[in-house]
Design an enzyme around this catalytic site. Structure first.
Site, short mmCIF file in Angstrom:
data_model
loop_
_atom_site.label_atom_id
_atom_site.label_comp_id
_atom_site.label_asym_id
_atom_site.label_seq_id
_atom_site.Cartn_x
_atom_site.Cartn_y
_atom_site.Cartn_z
N PRO A 29 25.64 -32.95 17.44
CA PRO A 29 26.81 -33.78 17.18
C PRO A 29 27.65 -33.12 16.11
CG PRO A 29 24.83 -34.78 16.22
CD PRO A 29 24.40 -33.53 16.90
N SER A 31 31.23 -33.93 14.13
CA SER A 31 32.36 -34.83 13.92
C SER A 31 33.68 -34.06 14.03
CB SER A 31 32.18 -35.41 12.52
OG SER A 31 33.01 -36.46 12.33
N CYS A 113 24.01 -36.73 7.32
CA CYS A 113 25.39 -36.43 6.91
C CYS A 113 25.49 -36.42 5.38
CB CYS A 113 26.35 -37.44 7.50
SG CYS A 113 28.04 -37.10 7.01
N LYS A 152 18.27 -37.50 13.48
CA LYS A 152 18.63 -36.16 12.99
C LYS A 152 18.76 -36.26 11.47
CE LYS A 152 22.13 -32.55 13.63
NZ LYS A 152 22.94 -32.70 12.44
N ASN A 213 17.19 -27.10 13.64
CA ASN A 213 18.65 -26.96 13.52
C ASN A 213 18.98 -26.25 12.21
OD1 ASN A 213 21.23 -29.02 12.35
ND2 ASN A 213 21.53 -27.66 14.06
N ASP A 215 21.69 -22.61 11.35
CA ASP A 215 21.85 -21.16 11.52
C ASP A 215 21.41 -20.63 12.89
OD1 ASP A 215 22.81 -21.18 8.98
OD2 ASP A 215 21.03 -20.28 8.04
C1 LIG Z 1 32.43 -29.83 11.35
C2 LIG Z 1 31.05 -30.40 11.33
C3 LIG Z 1 30.82 -31.70 11.76
C4 LIG Z 1 29.53 -32.23 11.76
N1 LIG Z 1 29.33 -33.49 12.24
C5 LIG Z 1 28.06 -33.98 12.37
C6 LIG Z 1 27.82 -35.26 12.97
O1 LIG Z 1 28.73 -35.97 13.39
N2 LIG Z 1 26.51 -35.67 13.07
C7 LIG Z 1 25.46 -34.89 12.62
O2 LIG Z 1 24.31 -35.30 12.73
N3 LIG Z 1 25.68 -33.69 12.06
C8 LIG Z 1 26.94 -33.22 11.94
N4 LIG Z 1 27.14 -31.97 11.41
C9 LIG Z 1 25.98 -31.13 11.04
C10 LIG Z 1 25.59 -30.21 12.20
O3 LIG Z 1 25.24 -30.96 13.35
C11 LIG Z 1 24.40 -29.31 11.83
O4 LIG Z 1 23.32 -30.10 11.43
C12 LIG Z 1 24.74 -28.32 10.71
O5 LIG Z 1 26.02 -27.75 10.91
C13 LIG Z 1 23.69 -27.22 10.58
O6 LIG Z 1 23.65 -26.35 11.67
P1 LIG Z 1 24.38 -24.89 11.61
O7 LIG Z 1 23.87 -24.18 10.38
O8 LIG Z 1 23.95 -24.23 12.89
O9 LIG Z 1 25.85 -25.16 11.57
C14 LIG Z 1 28.43 -31.45 11.32
C15 LIG Z 1 28.66 -30.15 10.87
C16 LIG Z 1 29.94 -29.62 10.86
C17 LIG Z 1 30.16 -28.20 10.38
#
Ligand SMILES: Cc1cc2nc3c(=O)[nH]c(=O)nc-3n(C[C@H](O)[C@H](O)[C@H](O)COP(=O)(O)O)c2cc1C
Length: 336
Positions: A29, A31, A113, A152, A213, A215
Site C-alpha cells: 500500500p 498512499s 505509518c 503491516k 518489506n 529495500d
Molecule cells: C509515498 C509512500 C506512501 C506510503 N503509504 C503507505 C500506506 O498507505 N500504507 C502502508 O502500510 N505503508 C505505506 N508506505 C510504506 C511502504 O509501504 C513501505 O513499507 C516502505 O516504503 C518500505 O519499503 P521500501 O524500503 O521498499 O520503500 C508508504 C511509503 C511511501 C514512500
C-alpha cells in the site's frame, strides 16, 4: 541466488486459512500512489500478486455517507486487500465490513505509518507503543469479517524500543493471519537500510506467514531478502514508483528462474502515457496534479531524463502531458 531449495520453498501458494495467494510477491500500500489506476498497471505484469489500496481512515469511513474513492476496487482485480488505519476497534470493525462488501479479499491493518498526523491520533506506528489497543483492533476486525485479517507494521518505535518479536506474537495470538514487517523503526522513517535480520527473527517466532518489506528494489534484492529472512514472501514499495513492472518481474523470476527483459525507455514512457490518461479519466483535474509526480518518476535512466522530469512536474492538462511524453519518446536515446 535462486537455489532449488528456495524455489521449492516458495512454489506452493500461500494459504491464509481457506484463502490462497498464488504469488509470493506483493505490491505494498502506498498512499497517494496505489490507486485503481496504478494497480491496473501493476496487475498486467503480476496477475496473481496481492495488491493493496492506499490506507483509508476508519473514522472517515464511519462519518462519510459514501465510501471514499480510495477504497474502490475493480470487480476483477483479485487478489486485493483494503488497508485500514485507526485506533478505534469499533470503527475498524465497521470499516472492515464495508471493505469486504466492496470486494476486499483480505483486510490489512496499518500499524506502521510514521506520519505525525496519523500517530498523534493513535493510529499507524503509534500502535507499536499501545500493544493492548493493537490487539483489541485485530480482535474487533477478526470478529467483524470472515476474510483473513493481516497487519503491516515496523520493527518498533526506535532503536531503544525494538519490540517487533513480542508484538508479532501478540497480533498472531489475536487472530492476525499474516504479518508484513517493514524492517525499519518508526524513528527511521524511510532512512537507513532496512534491517532484514529482525524480520528473520519474527519469522522464527510466529507460525503465521511473514512478508518481508523494505529495500526490495530489484529481483536480486528480493532473492537475498527471502534467503536471509526465511520469509514467506516479499513486498515491493518505493521500487515500484514509476516502475509498475517490478512486482511482476520478481514474481516471474521466482517462478521460472528467468529474468524478464528490462522494459525499454519507450515502453516505460508509453506506460506513463496510459497512467496519465487513467488518472485523468478517474479523477479529473486532481488526477493531473497527482500524475505530475508519477510522470517524473517514469523519467529515469536515459539521457536528458532530468529535463523531462522538470517539465512533466508542471503539467496542467492531459493534452500537455501527453504532448511532452510523445516528444520525449520521439527524441530520447535509450542508453541500453
Ligand atoms: C509515498 C509512500 C506512501 C506510503 N503509504 C503507505 C500506506 O498507505 N500504507 C502502508 O502500510 N505503508 C505505506 N508506505 C510504506 C511502504 O509501504 C513501505 O513499507 C516502505 O516504503 C518500505 O519499503 P521500501 O524500503 O521498499 O520503500 C508508504 C511509503 C511511501 C514512500
Amino acid at each position: 541466488m535462486l537455489t532449488p531449495e528456495l524455489q521449492a520453498r516458495l512454489a506452493a501458494p500461500l494459504t491464509l486459512g481457506p484463502f490462497k495467494i498464488h504469488s509470493r510477491v506483493f505490491q505494498s500500500p502506498l498512499s497517494g500512489v496505489t490507486d485503481l489506476v496504478f494497480r491496473r498497471l501493476v496487475r498486467r505484469y503480476a496477475p496473481t500478486s496481492m495488491l493493496y489500496t492506499e490506507m483509508v481512515s476508519a473514522t472517515e469511513i464511519h462519518h462519510l455517507r459514501n465510501l471514499p474513492q480510495m477504497m474502490r476496487v475493480d470487480p476483477h482485480e483479485q487478489p486485493i486487500s483494503i488497508q485500514l488505519f485507526d485506533c478505534r476497534p469499533d470503527f475498524m470493525g465497521e470499516a472492515a465490513r464495508k471493505a469486504v462488501a466492496e470486494g476486499a479479499d483480505t483486510i490489512d491493518i496499518n500499524m506502521g505509518c510514521p506520519v505525525n498526523k496519523i500517530t498523534k491520533r493513535g493510529g499507524g506506528s503509534s500502535l507499536l507503543r499501545q500493544p493492548e489497543v493493537a490487539e483489541a483492533i485485530v480482535k474487533a476486525v477478526v470478529a467483524a469479517v470472515d476474510v483473513p485479517v493481516t497487519v503491516k507494521t515496523r520493527l518498533g518505535w526506535d532503536d531503544d524500543e525494538i519490540t517487533i518479536v513480542e508484538f508479532a506474537q501478540r497480533l498472531a495470538g489475536a487472530g492476525a493471519q499474516m504479518l508484513t514487517i517493514h524492517g525499519r523503526t518508526r524513528q527511521q522513517g524511510y532512512t537507513g537500510a532496512a534491517r532484514w535480520d529482525w524480520i528473520g527473527r519474527v519469522k522464527q517466532a510466529v507460525t503465521i506467514p511473514v512478508i518481508a518489506n523494505g529495500d526490495i528494489f530489484s529481483v536480486d534484492a528480493a532473492v537475498d531478502c527471502l534467503t536471509q529472512t526465511g520469509a514467506d514472501g516479499v513486498m515491493c514499495s518505493r521500487g515500484t514508483l514509476g516502475y509498475p513492472f517490478l512486482v511482476g518481474e520478481i514474481d516471474h523470476f521466482l517462478k521460472t528462474g528467468e529474468r524478464l527483459p528490462e522494459p525499454s525507455v519507450v515502453t516505460r514512457l508509453t506506460w506513463a502515457k496510459e497512467h496519465l490518461i487513467g488518472l485523468w479519466d478517474y479523477k479529473g483535474q486532481r488526477g493531473i496534479y497527482q500524475a505530475r509526480k508519477h510522470l517524473a518518476w517514469y523519467c529515469k535512466g536515459f539521457v536528458g531524463a532530468g529535463v523531462w522530469r522538470d517539465r512533466l512536474a508542471q503539467i496542467e492538462t492531459v493534452e500537455g502531458g501527453l504532448a511532452l511524453l510523445e516528444e520525449a519518446i520521439a527524441t530520447t536515446i535509450d542508453p541500453r
